[in-house]
Design a protein around this motif. Structure first.
Motif, PDB file in Angstrom:
ATOM      1  N   HIS A  91       0.838  -1.202   0.000  1.00 56.20           N
ATOM      2  CA  HIS A  91       0.000   0.000   0.000  1.00 56.20           C
ATOM      3  C   HIS A  91       0.873   1.252   0.000  1.00 56.20           C
ATOM      4  CE1 HIS A  91      -3.307  -2.578   1.923  1.00 56.20           C
ATOM      5  NE2 HIS A  91      -3.811  -2.160   0.771  1.00 56.20           N
ATOM      6  N   SER A 145      -9.523   8.175  -2.913  1.00 56.92           N
ATOM      7  CA  SER A 145      -9.287   6.815  -3.392  1.00 56.92           C
ATOM      8  C   SER A 145      -9.154   5.843  -2.231  1.00 56.92           C
ATOM      9  CB  SER A 145      -8.009   6.779  -4.245  1.00 56.92           C
ATOM     10  OG  SER A 145      -7.771   5.494  -4.763  1.00 56.92           O
ATOM     11  N   ASP A 147      -8.703   1.142  -1.598  1.00 56.76           N
ATOM     12  CA  ASP A 147      -8.856  -0.220  -2.103  1.00 56.76           C
ATOM     13  C   ASP A 147      -9.625  -1.037  -1.075  1.00 56.76           C
ATOM     14  OD1 ASP A 147      -6.620  -2.210  -0.629  1.00 56.76           O
ATOM     15  OD2 ASP A 147      -6.090  -0.095  -0.611  1.00 56.76           O
ATOM     16  N   SER A 148     -10.505  -1.906  -1.585  1.00 48.86           N
ATOM     17  CA  SER A 148     -11.257  -2.820  -0.732  1.00 48.86           C
ATOM     18  C   SER A 148     -12.047  -2.038   0.330  1.00 48.86           C
ATOM     19  CB  SER A 148     -10.306  -3.844  -0.116  1.00 48.86           C
ATOM     20  OG  SER A 148     -11.004  -4.899   0.484  1.00 48.86           O
ATOM     21  N   ALA A 151     -11.937   1.598  -0.176  1.00 48.88           N
ATOM     22  CA  ALA A 151     -12.811   2.139  -1.216  1.00 48.88           C
ATOM     23  C   ALA A 151     -14.202   2.413  -0.651  1.00 48.88           C
ATOM     24  CB  ALA A 151     -12.884   1.175  -2.396  1.00 48.88           C
ATOM     25  N   ILE A 175     -10.595   0.803  -5.941  1.00 45.34           N
ATOM     26  CA  ILE A 175      -9.995  -0.469  -6.323  1.00 45.34           C
ATOM     27  C   ILE A 175     -10.702  -1.600  -5.577  1.00 45.34           C
ATOM     28  CG2 ILE A 175      -7.837  -1.739  -6.570  1.00 45.34           C
ATOM     29  CD1 ILE A 175      -7.951   1.033  -7.994  1.00 45.34           C
ATOM     30  N   TYR A 176     -11.286  -2.496  -6.300  1.00 44.80           N
ATOM     31  CA  TYR A 176     -12.162  -3.578  -5.820  1.00 44.80           C
ATOM     32  C   TYR A 176     -12.978  -3.164  -4.589  1.00 44.80           C
ATOM     33  CZ  TYR A 176      -7.299  -4.813  -4.460  1.00 44.80           C
ATOM     34  OH  TYR A 176      -5.976  -4.785  -4.084  1.00 44.80           O
ATOM     35  N   HIS A 272      -8.853 -10.947  -5.386  1.00 47.45           N
ATOM     36  CA  HIS A 272      -8.899  -9.754  -4.542  1.00 47.45           C
ATOM     37  C   HIS A 272      -7.513  -9.496  -3.947  1.00 47.45           C
ATOM     38  CE1 HIS A 272     -11.177  -6.855  -2.044  1.00 47.45           C
ATOM     39  NE2 HIS A 272     -10.228  -7.082  -1.154  1.00 47.45           N
ATOM     40  N   ARG A 290      -4.466   3.291 -13.704  1.00 46.44           N
ATOM     41  CA  ARG A 290      -4.808   4.169 -12.579  1.00 46.44           C
ATOM     42  C   ARG A 290      -4.099   5.510 -12.722  1.00 46.44           C
ATOM     43  NH1 ARG A 290      -3.640  -0.217  -7.699  1.00 46.44           N
ATOM     44  NH2 ARG A 290      -4.812  -1.960  -8.616  1.00 46.44           N
TER      45      ARG A 290
END
Length: 302
Positions: A91, A145, A147-148, A151, A175-176, A272, A290
């Motif tokens: 990350h 932004s 992710d997972s 998000a 992101i997902y 994932h 991205r």
């Protein structure tokens, strides 16, 4: 290894993750989260970047930015980890990549985690960081932004900003997304034992993150919001063998219905969290997409 885990036609570079599942038992979380800072200690900041730690309420954030170049663009990032886990080293590496290649500052938010700090505390921390950035950082354009779970938190922050009639971001990169999405989707039903993350782990994580009464709250489950008007243009990335895949598709469809421009990138033969494989050529291609989105928002003259 189960037969279900073996049957996923992952790309060759992702095969090494096919037997791994993230730990979410409380005692394992404590150990894993305690180890995260130790693991990251050896990861150096790129010499072209500078970083400083910022205290925002009860949480903190890293402000990472290029030593030279444009300073009028900001990316606010909320890391994934099922609302339970600290940011992983990849990350932080991605944050550096975004800062360098999109020539922007990155506010990387270290929000408090469940189960010690259950909903709505992570949402409040993330919204406080967004509000702090609006008041204290100078920029022309901002992208939010995550992710997972990050998000989902980004979506919750935008719902609060809209409700409070605050400035909305100029773009969003999810992101997902969809940890707190519809539990009855086909991908939730199908991917019960998928690598890294699956619907059974997701169910347990949500139970640690919130109480049953929270499940109908749009700040807990953003897809339940009445609408997404005023939300900015979006980039939404999904993974193929992911229990959250259909939630990402649903979010994109809801956005389009409400007039939000959407770029949807449905990655193939991925699971994932697949971008943990930082050396993968396929991951690098998706990161390129991205970056193109970020640069498009930051360089938009409209």
């Amino acid at each position: 290894m189960s037969e279900k885990t073996m049957k996923y036609d992952l790309r060759p570079e992702f095969q090494k993750y096919r037997w791994i599942h993230l730990p979410i038992q409380p005692w394992m979380l404590k150990t894993a989260n305690a180890l995260m800072p130790v693991i990251q200690r050896g990861r150096k900041l790129d010499s072209r970047l500078q970083s400083r730690k910022i205290k925002i309420g009860e949480c903190s954030a890293d402000l990472i930015q290029p030593k030279s170049g444009r300073t009028d663009a900001l990316l606010i990032y909320y890391h994934g980890g099922a609302f339970l886990m600290k940011a992983a080293a990849y990350h932080k590496n991605l944050a550096q990549t975004y800062a360098l290649r999109a020539t922007c500052a990155v506010l990387f938010v270290d929000y408090r985690l469940a189960p010690e700090y259950k909903f709505p505390i992570p949402v409040k921390d993330c919204f406080r960081a967004y509000s702090w950035a609006l008041k204290n950082l100078s920029f022309d354009r901002v992208v939010i932004s995550g992710d997972s779970a990050g998000a989902d938190l980004a979506m919750s922050v935008m719902l609060l900003a809209k409700k409070k009639q605050m400035r909305m971001p100029d773009g969003q990169m999810l992101i997902y997304p969809g940890c707190a999405g519809d539990p009855a989707t086909e991908s939730m039903r199908r991917y019960t034992e998928a690598p890294l993350w699956n619907s059974e782990l997701n169910r347990k994580a949500l139970a640690l993150y919130g109480d049953e009464k929270d499940y109908q709250n749009p700040l807990f489950r953003p897809i339940l919001a009445d609408g997404f008007s005023r939300f900015p243009k979006a980039y939404i990335e999904t993974a193929e063998f992911d229990c959250l895949h259909d939630a990402g598709v649903q979010i994109a469809e809801r956005y389009r219905k409400d007039g939000v421009p959407v770029i949807r990138n449905d990655t193939k033969r991925t699971m994932h969290g697949y971008d943990i494989d930082e050396k993968s050529p396929y991951v690098r291609k998706q990161v390129d997409k991205r970056i193109r989105f970020l640069n498009g928002v930051f360089q938009d003259d409209d």
